[in-house]
Design a protein around this motif. Structure first.
Motif, PDB file in Angstrom:
ATOM      1  N   THR A 256       4.719  -3.897 -14.073  1.00 38.82           N
ATOM      2  CA  THR A 256       3.789  -4.778 -13.478  1.00 38.82           C
ATOM      3  C   THR A 256       3.030  -4.305 -12.222  1.00 38.82           C
ATOM      4  OG1 THR A 256       5.376  -6.075 -12.571  1.00 38.82           O
ATOM      5  CG2 THR A 256       4.792  -6.806 -14.814  1.00 38.82           C
TER       6      THR A 256
ATOM      7  N   ARG B 135      -1.763  -1.827  -8.514  1.00 40.86           N
ATOM      8  CA  ARG B 135      -2.286  -0.410  -8.445  1.00 40.86           C
ATOM      9  C   ARG B 135      -3.697  -0.311  -8.986  1.00 40.86           C
ATOM     10  NH1 ARG B 135       1.761   3.454  -6.510  1.00 40.86           N
ATOM     11  NH2 ARG B 135       3.666   2.371  -6.079  1.00 40.86           N
TER      12      ARG B 135
ATOM     13  N   SER C 111      -0.101  -3.080  -2.588  1.00 43.85           N
ATOM     14  CA  SER C 111       0.580  -4.115  -1.882  1.00 43.85           C
ATOM     15  C   SER C 111      -0.280  -5.238  -1.135  1.00 43.85           C
ATOM     16  CB  SER C 111       1.277  -3.570  -0.883  1.00 43.85           C
ATOM     17  OG  SER C 111       2.101  -4.359   0.105  1.00 43.85           O
TER      18      SER C 111
ATOM     19  N   ARG D 234      -3.312 -12.357  -7.950  1.00 46.34           N
ATOM     20  CA  ARG D 234      -2.170 -12.514  -8.535  1.00 46.34           C
ATOM     21  C   ARG D 234      -2.377 -13.588  -9.774  1.00 46.34           C
ATOM     22  NH1 ARG D 234       1.737 -10.159  -5.960  1.00 46.34           N
ATOM     23  NH2 ARG D 234       3.284 -10.810  -7.767  1.00 46.34           N
TER      24      ARG D 234
ATOM     25  N   ARG E  15       8.115  -7.643  -9.243  1.00 47.04           N
ATOM     26  CA  ARG E  15       8.456  -8.277  -8.143  1.00 47.04           C
ATOM     27  C   ARG E  15       8.721  -9.799  -8.556  1.00 47.04           C
ATOM     28  NH1 ARG E  15       7.645  -3.543  -7.046  1.00 47.04           N
ATOM     29  NH2 ARG E  15       7.219  -2.514  -5.310  1.00 47.04           N
ATOM     30  N   ASP E  16       8.071 -10.256  -9.240  1.00 46.25           N
ATOM     31  CA  ASP E  16       8.125 -11.647  -9.707  1.00 46.25           C
ATOM     32  C   ASP E  16       8.078 -11.724 -11.086  1.00 46.25           C
ATOM     33  OD1 ASP E  16       5.539 -10.847 -10.387  1.00 46.25           O
ATOM     34  OD2 ASP E  16       4.565 -12.667  -9.663  1.00 46.25           O
TER      35      ASP E  16
ATOM     36  N   ARG F 278       6.242  -2.481   3.454  1.00 42.25           N
ATOM     37  CA  ARG F 278       5.774  -3.305   2.263  1.00 42.25           C
ATOM     38  C   ARG F 278       6.862  -4.276   1.899  1.00 42.25           C
ATOM     39  NH1 ARG F 278       4.806   1.107  -2.430  1.00 42.25           N
ATOM     40  NH2 ARG F 278       5.295  -0.182  -3.624  1.00 42.25           N
TER      41      ARG F 278
ATOM     42  N   ASP G 165       5.547  -7.852   0.639  1.00 41.35           N
ATOM     43  CA  ASP G 165       5.689  -8.189  -0.551  1.00 41.35           C
ATOM     44  C   ASP G 165       6.945  -9.512  -0.340  1.00 41.35           C
ATOM     45  OD1 ASP G 165       4.724  -6.233  -1.610  1.00 41.35           O
ATOM     46  OD2 ASP G 165       6.336  -4.995  -2.193  1.00 41.35           O
TER      47      ASP G 165
ATOM     48  N   ARG H 178       4.655 -12.863   1.624  1.00 41.82           N
ATOM     49  CA  ARG H 178       3.517 -13.391   1.282  1.00 41.82           C
ATOM     50  C   ARG H 178       3.784 -14.423   0.643  1.00 41.82           C
ATOM     51  NH1 ARG H 178       3.442  -9.145  -3.470  1.00 41.82           N
ATOM     52  NH2 ARG H 178       4.875 -10.175  -5.089  1.00 41.82           N
TER      53      ARG H 178
HETATM   54  O1   DC Z   1       6.294  -1.244  -8.040  1.00 39.17           O
HETATM   55  P1   DC Z   1       5.233  -0.564  -7.426  1.00 39.17           P
HETATM   56  O2   DC Z   1       5.522   0.181  -6.328  1.00 39.17           O
HETATM   57  O3   DC Z   1       4.180  -0.164  -8.286  1.00 39.17           O
HETATM   58  O4   DC Z   1       4.422  -1.933  -6.852  1.00 39.17           O
HETATM   59  C1   DC Z   1       3.188  -1.822  -6.161  1.00 39.17           C
HETATM   60  C2   DC Z   1       2.547  -3.243  -5.392  1.00 39.17           C
HETATM   61  O5   DC Z   1       2.451  -4.129  -6.200  1.00 39.17           O
HETATM   62  C3   DC Z   1       3.963  -3.591  -4.455  1.00 39.17           C
HETATM   63  O6   DC Z   1       3.734  -3.383  -3.264  1.00 39.17           O
HETATM   64  C4   DC Z   1       4.303  -5.079  -4.702  1.00 39.17           C
HETATM   65  C5   DC Z   1       3.183  -5.236  -5.827  1.00 39.17           C
HETATM   66  N1   DC Z   1       3.739  -5.925  -7.143  1.00 39.17           N
HETATM   67  C6   DC Z   1       3.871  -7.499  -6.944  1.00 39.17           C
HETATM   68  O7   DC Z   1       3.348  -7.961  -6.270  1.00 39.17           O
HETATM   69  N2   DC Z   1       4.478  -8.071  -8.203  1.00 39.17           N
HETATM   70  C7   DC Z   1       4.633  -7.314  -9.236  1.00 39.17           C
HETATM   71  N3   DC Z   1       5.192  -8.149 -10.139  1.00 39.17           N
HETATM   72  C8   DC Z   1       4.741  -5.979  -9.256  1.00 39.17           C
HETATM   73  C9   DC Z   1       4.196  -5.379  -7.999  1.00 39.17           C
END
Ligand code: DC
Length: 218
Positions: free
Chosen positions: A31, A36, A86, A95, A125-126, A175, A179, A182
């Protein structure tokens, strides 16, 4: 079967998720790609990733196939793409606009070979807290910032990208802070997530531990 794997950057989520998807014949959704994609879309159009109006417009028009197209950009997986992702990921409306696309993937999950399969391994992340709060198995995979920065640094060097460990460590910490601090969907384990610290564990050990959890559930 829906498995979510959340945690900070370079904790080993991607490798683990892809191994699980292969073993249990599930699709894989990284995700981080959606954020990105928005970040790279902005940069490619000469717009700053701090530009909220531009980021929301990009997120509104983002599709799965456009994301895959943008993933071909050489900066997509680089620190530039990571920092941009990020920043846009901290914008609540961005989001919100990208949530449905992530959730819809589970309705008809497509595996790597193009076949329709019975479930998804989400990595992000979520994904256990917001994307799939009803997931069957939730994991939160983490490691110390130093261990994660060293893993990313080695990855960049292997890909032929210029990298300095100290810079990667500073970016990792920056980061992590963005992350987890926020307002919208901050990085935190779901209440029912199994927490796995991979600082002193190899991928085989982590994989074996998680397979036991999945087999038990099956
Ligand atoms: O996992 P990654 O490094 O490709 O993630 C890139 C950015 O995207 C990371 O700084 C946080 C964000 N991200 C997010 O907020 N929620 C997610 N489910 C996945 C990534």
């Amino acid at each position: 079967m829906i498995i979510t794997i959340d945690g900070p950057a370079a904790a080993g989520k991607g490798t683990l998720a892809q191994k699980l998807a292969a073993k249990y014949n599930l699709a894989y959704f990284d995700t981080g790609m959606v954020y990105r994609a928005v970040g790279i879309d902005l940069i490619a159009n000469g717009i700053s990733p701090d530009n909220i109006v531009g980021a929301e417009e990009s997120a509104r028009n983002m599709t799965f196939s456009k994301m895959q197209e943008l993933a071909q950009n050489p900066d997509f997986r680089s620190p530039i793409g990571g920092q941009a992702a990020s920043k846009v990921a901290a914008m609540p409306k961005v989001r919100e606009l990208l949530l449905k696309m992530q959730q819809d993937f589970a309705k008809k999950p497509i595996a790597k070979d193009g076949s329709v399969v019975a479930g998804v391994v989400y990595d992000g992340r979520d994904t256990g807290t917001t994307v799939c709060p009803n997931a069957d198995i939730k994991l939160f995979v983490t490691a110390s910032p130093e261990v994660r920065a060293m893993r990313r640094h080695k990855e960049y060097l292997q890909k032929g990208l210029p990298s300095m460990y100290e810079d990667v460590l500073a970016q990792t910490k920056e980061r992590d802070l963005r992350d987890s601090s926020r307002a919208a969907s901050p990085l935190k384990p779901a209440d029912d997530a199994v927490i796995i610290d991979t600082s002193d564990m190899g991928i085989d050990e982590v994989f074996a531990k998680v397979c036991r959890i999945v087999d038990e559930k099956l």
